[in-house]
Design a protein around this motif. Sequence first.
Motif, PDB file in Angstrom:
ATOM      1  N   GLY A  71     -14.021 -48.294  44.830  1.00 49.07           N
ATOM      2  CA  GLY A  71     -13.157 -48.329  45.991  1.00 49.07           C
ATOM      3  C   GLY A  71     -11.742 -47.904  45.673  1.00 49.07           C
ATOM      4  O   GLY A  71     -11.453 -47.388  44.588  1.00 49.07           O
ATOM      5  N   ALA A  97     -10.443 -50.887  50.385  1.00 48.80           N
ATOM      6  CA  ALA A  97     -11.802 -50.634  50.849  1.00 48.80           C
ATOM      7  C   ALA A  97     -12.680 -50.446  49.615  1.00 48.80           C
ATOM      8  O   ALA A  97     -12.263 -49.819  48.644  1.00 48.80           O
ATOM      9  N   TYR A 130     -17.047 -50.069  48.257  1.00 45.90           N
ATOM     10  CA  TYR A 130     -18.471 -49.940  48.556  1.00 45.90           C
ATOM     11  C   TYR A 130     -19.241 -50.537  47.384  1.00 45.90           C
ATOM     12  O   TYR A 130     -18.893 -50.292  46.230  1.00 45.90           O
ATOM     13  N   ILE A 153     -20.123 -52.784  52.532  1.00 48.40           N
ATOM     14  CA  ILE A 153     -18.819 -52.155  52.714  1.00 48.40           C
ATOM     15  C   ILE A 153     -17.834 -53.296  52.890  1.00 48.40           C
ATOM     16  O   ILE A 153     -18.043 -54.194  53.715  1.00 48.40           O
ATOM     17  N   GLN A 154     -16.789 -53.292  52.072  1.00 47.12           N
ATOM     18  CA  GLN A 154     -15.769 -54.338  52.136  1.00 47.12           C
ATOM     19  C   GLN A 154     -14.430 -53.686  52.465  1.00 47.12           C
ATOM     20  O   GLN A 154     -14.095 -52.649  51.907  1.00 47.12           O
ATOM     21  N   ALA A 155     -13.693 -54.306  53.352  1.00 46.92           N
ATOM     22  CA  ALA A 155     -12.341 -53.826  53.677  1.00 46.92           C
ATOM     23  C   ALA A 155     -11.450 -55.044  53.861  1.00 46.92           C
ATOM     24  O   ALA A 155     -11.913 -56.107  54.291  1.00 46.92           O
TER      25      ALA A 155
END
Length: 85
Positions: free
Chosen positions: A43, A55, A57, A76-78
Amino acid sequence: MNSEGLITVVAGPQFSFLASGNQSVLENGKKLFKKTDFAFVAGAEVNMRPLTLYARYVWGFSDVSDFGSKANSQQIQAGLSLRLF
């Protein structure tokens, strides 16, 4: 990786495990999924002091299914962080 610059690239391994499965919502999940997972994370972060926007992945390598068919985790992290000090 440059943690002091505007853009920071992050990558590396991730090991996840179920820390507590005592909640009733997780009881069915404990029957369907294994308790550990190994993954690779990649990310980027945008550093706008004192805020950081990020962000990531996550690619799961482990088969996390105990139900029959093979299943790998993908996430998916944000997020947004605030540096206080």
